[in-house]
Design a protein around this motif. Structure first.
Motif, PDB file in Angstrom:
ATOM      1  N   SER A  38       0.853  -1.189   0.000  1.00 25.88           N
ATOM      2  CA  SER A  38       0.000   0.000   0.000  1.00 25.88           C
ATOM      3  C   SER A  38       0.890   1.240   0.000  1.00 25.88           C
ATOM      4  O   SER A  38       2.056   1.190   0.389  1.00 25.88           O
ATOM      5  N   VAL A  39       0.329   2.339  -0.450  1.00 25.84           N
ATOM      6  CA  VAL A  39       1.059   3.596  -0.509  1.00 25.84           C
ATOM      7  C   VAL A  39       1.229   4.123   0.909  1.00 25.84           C
ATOM      8  O   VAL A  39       0.253   4.217   1.662  1.00 25.84           O
ATOM      9  N   VAL A  40       2.465   4.474   1.265  1.00 28.34           N
ATOM     10  CA  VAL A  40       2.728   5.039   2.592  1.00 28.34           C
ATOM     11  C   VAL A  40       3.174   6.494   2.514  1.00 28.34           C
ATOM     12  O   VAL A  40       3.133   7.208   3.511  1.00 28.34           O
ATOM     13  N   ARG A  41       3.591   6.925   1.304  1.00 34.63           N
ATOM     14  CA  ARG A  41       4.044   8.314   1.164  1.00 34.63           C
ATOM     15  C   ARG A  41       4.036   8.702  -0.307  1.00 34.63           C
ATOM     16  O   ARG A  41       4.357   7.868  -1.163  1.00 34.63           O
ATOM     17  N   THR A  42       3.677   9.938  -0.559  1.00 34.65           N
ATOM     18  CA  THR A  42       3.805  10.485  -1.910  1.00 34.65           C
ATOM     19  C   THR A  42       4.462  11.858  -1.832  1.00 34.65           C
ATOM     20  O   THR A  42       4.365  12.550  -0.821  1.00 34.65           O
ATOM     21  N   VAL A  43       5.140  12.210  -2.901  1.00 35.00           N
ATOM     22  CA  VAL A  43       5.663  13.564  -3.076  1.00 35.00           C
ATOM     23  C   VAL A  43       5.201  13.994  -4.453  1.00 35.00           C
ATOM     24  O   VAL A  43       5.559  13.348  -5.441  1.00 35.00           O
ATOM     25  N   PRO A  44       4.333  15.014  -4.504  1.00 35.08           N
ATOM     26  CA  PRO A  44       3.811  15.805  -3.394  1.00 35.08           C
ATOM     27  C   PRO A  44       2.782  15.010  -2.591  1.00 35.08           C
ATOM     28  O   PRO A  44       2.357  13.931  -3.002  1.00 35.08           O
ATOM     29  N   LEU A  45       2.392  15.574  -1.458  1.00 35.21           N
ATOM     30  CA  LEU A  45       1.368  14.933  -0.640  1.00 35.21           C
ATOM     31  C   LEU A  45       0.014  15.027  -1.327  1.00 35.21           C
ATOM     32  O   LEU A  45      -0.305  16.044  -1.957  1.00 35.21           O
ATOM     33  N   CYS A  46      -0.771  13.993  -1.189  1.00 33.36           N
ATOM     34  CA  CYS A  46      -2.118  14.003  -1.735  1.00 33.36           C
ATOM     35  C   CYS A  46      -2.919  15.115  -1.063  1.00 33.36           C
ATOM     36  O   CYS A  46      -2.892  15.274   0.152  1.00 33.36           O
ATOM     37  N   GLY A  47      -3.606  15.909  -1.868  1.00 35.65           N
ATOM     38  CA  GLY A  47      -4.436  16.987  -1.343  1.00 35.65           C
ATOM     39  C   GLY A  47      -3.713  18.316  -1.226  1.00 35.65           C
ATOM     40  O   GLY A  47      -4.348  19.333  -0.929  1.00 35.65           O
ATOM     41  N   PHE A  83      -3.060  14.322 -16.145  1.00 40.39           N
ATOM     42  CA  PHE A  83      -1.759  13.673 -15.983  1.00 40.39           C
ATOM     43  C   PHE A  83      -0.674  14.645 -16.422  1.00 40.39           C
ATOM     44  O   PHE A  83      -0.797  15.309 -17.445  1.00 40.39           O
ATOM     45  N   PRO A  84       0.436  14.728 -15.683  1.00 45.32           N
ATOM     46  CA  PRO A  84       1.501  15.669 -16.055  1.00 45.32           C
ATOM     47  C   PRO A  84       2.271  15.226 -17.298  1.00 45.32           C
ATOM     48  O   PRO A  84       2.278  14.052 -17.655  1.00 45.32           O
ATOM     49  N   GLN A  85       2.926  16.189 -17.907  1.00 46.46           N
ATOM     50  CA  GLN A  85       3.812  15.906 -19.037  1.00 46.46           C
ATOM     51  C   GLN A  85       5.036  15.158 -18.513  1.00 46.46           C
ATOM     52  O   GLN A  85       5.617  15.558 -17.497  1.00 46.46           O
ATOM     53  N   LYS A 109      -2.703  24.254 -11.803  1.00 45.38           N
ATOM     54  CA  LYS A 109      -3.384  23.138 -12.464  1.00 45.38           C
ATOM     55  C   LYS A 109      -3.580  22.010 -11.464  1.00 45.38           C
ATOM     56  O   LYS A 109      -2.725  21.743 -10.636  1.00 45.38           O
ATOM     57  N   THR A 110      -4.714  21.343 -11.563  1.00 41.41           N
ATOM     58  CA  THR A 110      -4.999  20.183 -10.719  1.00 41.41           C
ATOM     59  C   THR A 110      -4.612  18.915 -11.469  1.00 41.41           C
ATOM     60  O   THR A 110      -4.975  18.736 -12.627  1.00 41.41           O
ATOM     61  N   TYR A 111      -3.880  18.068 -10.776  1.00 40.92           N
ATOM     62  CA  TYR A 111      -3.462  16.780 -11.325  1.00 40.92           C
ATOM     63  C   TYR A 111      -4.104  15.663 -10.510  1.00 40.92           C
ATOM     64  O   TYR A 111      -4.251  15.784  -9.290  1.00 40.92           O
ATOM     65  N   ALA A 112      -4.487  14.596 -11.191  1.00 43.06           N
ATOM     66  CA  ALA A 112      -5.079  13.430 -10.520  1.00 43.06           C
ATOM     67  C   ALA A 112      -4.520  12.180 -11.189  1.00 43.06           C
ATOM     68  O   ALA A 112      -4.766  11.943 -12.381  1.00 43.06           O
ATOM     69  N   ILE A 113      -3.761  11.414 -10.423  1.00 38.51           N
ATOM     70  CA  ILE A 113      -3.022  10.268 -10.958  1.00 38.51           C
ATOM     71  C   ILE A 113      -3.364   9.018 -10.148  1.00 38.51           C
ATOM     72  O   ILE A 113      -3.169   8.985  -8.932  1.00 38.51           O
ATOM     73  N   TRP A 114      -3.846   8.009 -10.836  1.00 40.22           N
ATOM     74  CA  TRP A 114      -4.072   6.722 -10.177  1.00 40.22           C
ATOM     75  C   TRP A 114      -2.757   5.958 -10.106  1.00 40.22           C
ATOM     76  O   TRP A 114      -1.997   5.922 -11.079  1.00 40.22           O
ATOM     77  N   ILE A 115      -2.522   5.351  -8.988  1.00 43.33           N
ATOM     78  CA  ILE A 115      -1.410   4.418  -8.797  1.00 43.33           C
ATOM     79  C   ILE A 115      -2.073   3.053  -8.661  1.00 43.33           C
ATOM     80  O   ILE A 115      -2.674   2.753  -7.629  1.00 43.33           O
ATOM     81  N   ASN A 116      -2.030   2.299  -9.749  1.00 49.31           N
ATOM     82  CA  ASN A 116      -2.800   1.058  -9.912  1.00 49.31           C
ATOM     83  C   ASN A 116      -4.296   1.385  -9.936  1.00 49.31           C
ATOM     84  O   ASN A 116      -4.798   2.089  -9.068  1.00 49.31           O
ATOM     85  N   LEU A 135      -5.358   7.088  -5.321  1.00 50.44           N
ATOM     86  CA  LEU A 135      -5.518   8.273  -6.157  1.00 50.44           C
ATOM     87  C   LEU A 135      -4.714   9.422  -5.561  1.00 50.44           C
ATOM     88  O   LEU A 135      -5.012   9.882  -4.461  1.00 50.44           O
ATOM     89  N   LEU A 136      -3.698   9.862  -6.285  1.00 46.02           N
ATOM     90  CA  LEU A 136      -2.885  10.996  -5.886  1.00 46.02           C
ATOM     91  C   LEU A 136      -3.421  12.224  -6.596  1.00 46.02           C
ATOM     92  O   LEU A 136      -3.401  12.300  -7.830  1.00 46.02           O
ATOM     93  N   ALA A 137      -3.924  13.178  -5.819  1.00 39.92           N
ATOM     94  CA  ALA A 137      -4.466  14.414  -6.407  1.00 39.92           C
ATOM     95  C   ALA A 137      -3.803  15.613  -5.708  1.00 39.92           C
ATOM     96  O   ALA A 137      -3.643  15.615  -4.491  1.00 39.92           O
ATOM     97  N   PHE A 138      -3.425  16.594  -6.523  1.00 39.79           N
ATOM     98  CA  PHE A 138      -2.804  17.812  -5.975  1.00 39.79           C
ATOM     99  C   PHE A 138      -2.990  18.945  -6.973  1.00 39.79           C
ATOM    100  O   PHE A 138      -3.363  18.719  -8.126  1.00 39.79           O
ATOM    101  N   ARG A 139      -2.733  20.147  -6.513  1.00 39.17           N
ATOM    102  CA  ARG A 139      -2.837  21.337  -7.369  1.00 39.17           C
ATOM    103  C   ARG A 139      -1.546  22.139  -7.234  1.00 39.17           C
ATOM    104  O   ARG A 139      -1.007  22.287  -6.149  1.00 39.17           O
TER     105      ARG A 139
END
Length: 144
Positions: A38-47, A83-85, A109-116, A135-139
């Protein structure tokens, strides 16, 4: 007062039933090895609503070692334009748990990326357990 007692009783019933929520019949003992990563950390943080648009790497760290051969990742867009470039090859760090996506972000810009997600389940541990979808989402904030 009667309504408050009913609410407390309802909460107690929900909490009492919670350990069985989603429990299926399985003969495999629960262990860190048998559970999916399971995801324990993302960079950037979700939200995060103020990500520096100059950030050039998005990373995800999992709860256990991951299969790092054969391009074993599933970075998926939520919808077109979310999704980012890409700006280079995706890679795992030496720790075997962190995957890095090299990107170019746009300001405000708002990005929303599924991890699996759905049929895309390539983030897996060495035994083939797919990671729990995340779901990793950030702006991004304003540019310079």
């Amino acid at each position: 007062m009667k309504a408050a007692m009913h609410a407390v009783l309802f909460l107690l019933l929900v909490v009492a039933a919670a350990p069985d929520c989603g429990a299926g019949e399985t003969t495999e003992e629960v262990s860190l090895e048998s559970l999916p990563p399971s995801v324990v950390r993302t960079v950037p943080l979700c939200g995060d609503a103020a990500v520096n648009p100059g950030l050039s790497e998005i990373s995800v760290t999992f709860s256990k070692d991951m299969k790092v051969t054969d391009h074993c990742w599933s970075w998926c867009s939520l919808q077109e334009g979310s999704f980012p470039q890409l700006a280079g090859d995706t890679e795992y760090l030496e720790n075997g748990r962190t995957c890095v996506l090299h990107v170019v972000l746009e300001p405000e810009k708002t990005y929303a990326i599924w991890i699996n997600v759905d049929q895309f389940q390539s983030f897996q541990d060495p035994e083939g357990h797919p990671a729990v979808p995340y779901l990793l989402a950030f702006r991004t904030g304003p540019g310079e």
